[in-house]
Design a protein around this motif. Structure first.
Motif, PDB file in Angstrom:
ATOM      1  N   GLY A 236      -0.543   9.078  -7.651  1.00  0.00           N
ATOM      2  CA  GLY A 236       0.059   9.386  -6.239  1.00  0.00           C
ATOM      3  C   GLY A 236       1.447   9.343  -6.026  1.00  0.00           C
ATOM      4  N   CYS A 237       1.755   8.134  -5.694  1.00  0.00           N
ATOM      5  CA  CYS A 237       2.778   7.683  -5.538  1.00  0.00           C
ATOM      6  C   CYS A 237       4.037   7.928  -6.729  1.00  0.00           C
ATOM      7  N   LEU A 238       3.516   7.780  -7.898  1.00  0.00           N
ATOM      8  CA  LEU A 238       4.421   8.188  -8.810  1.00  0.00           C
ATOM      9  C   LEU A 238       5.035   9.438  -8.951  1.00  0.00           C
TER      10      LEU A 238
ATOM     11  N   ASP B  28       1.006  -1.163   0.030  1.00  0.00           N
ATOM     12  CA  ASP B  28      -0.109   0.027  -0.147  1.00  0.00           C
ATOM     13  C   ASP B  28       0.823   1.330  -0.056  1.00  0.00           C
ATOM     14  N   CYS B  29       0.182   2.454  -0.136  1.00  0.00           N
ATOM     15  CA  CYS B  29       0.999   3.507  -0.169  1.00  0.00           C
ATOM     16  C   CYS B  29       1.942   4.085   0.963  1.00  0.00           C
ATOM     17  N   ARG B  30       1.376   3.582   2.097  1.00  0.00           N
ATOM     18  CA  ARG B  30       2.126   3.780   3.442  1.00  0.00           C
ATOM     19  C   ARG B  30       3.591   3.010   3.603  1.00  0.00           C
TER      20      ARG B  30
ATOM     21  N   ALA C 107       5.637  -1.977  -9.254  1.00  0.00           N
ATOM     22  CA  ALA C 107       4.482  -2.457  -9.651  1.00  0.00           C
ATOM     23  C   ALA C 107       3.662  -1.573  -8.960  1.00  0.00           C
ATOM     24  N   HIS C 108       3.969  -0.991  -7.718  1.00  0.00           N
ATOM     25  CA  HIS C 108       2.914   0.145  -6.932  1.00  0.00           C
ATOM     26  C   HIS C 108       3.049   1.416  -7.801  1.00  0.00           C
ATOM     27  N   LEU C 109       4.024   1.740  -8.386  1.00  0.00           N
ATOM     28  CA  LEU C 109       4.381   3.065  -8.973  1.00  0.00           C
ATOM     29  C   LEU C 109       3.428   2.983 -10.201  1.00  0.00           C
TER      30      LEU C 109
HETATM   31 ZN   LIG Z   1       0.498   4.534  -3.647  1.00  0.00          ZN
END
Ligand SMILES: [Zn+2]
Length: 75
Positions: free
Chosen positions: A35-37, A2-4, A28-30
């Motif tokens: 937002g995280c990107l 997750d983002c955290r 993979a999350h990126l």
């Molecule tokens: Zn994220």
């Protein structure tokens, strides 16, 4: 992931301290999380900036403040 969790590992990722499996998870999350990107791009650019300008690590609070400031510029 997750983002955290992403945020917690971001700097280790940028510093090349994560193993291949963890890097794959972050990438993979990126791909799935704009937002995280944005956050990743910001931190990556900031690292280059900091290395070029002062060669000292920037305090966490300063980075967060700067990130918020830049994030607001897009609104
Ligand atoms: Zn994220």
């Amino acid at each position: 992931m997750d983002c955290r969790e992403f945020e917690a590992k971001l700097w280790a990722f940028l510093d090349g301290e994560l193993d291949a499996g963890a890097c794959a998870e972050l990438r993979a999350h990126l791909e799935a999380c704009p937002g995280c990107l944005d956050h990743y791009r910001f931190e990556d650019a900031l690292r280059v900036f900091v290395r070029r300008c002062c060669r000292e690590s920037v305090p966490e609070t300063f980075r967060r403040r700067l990130f918020r400031l830049i994030a607001h510029l897009d609104e």
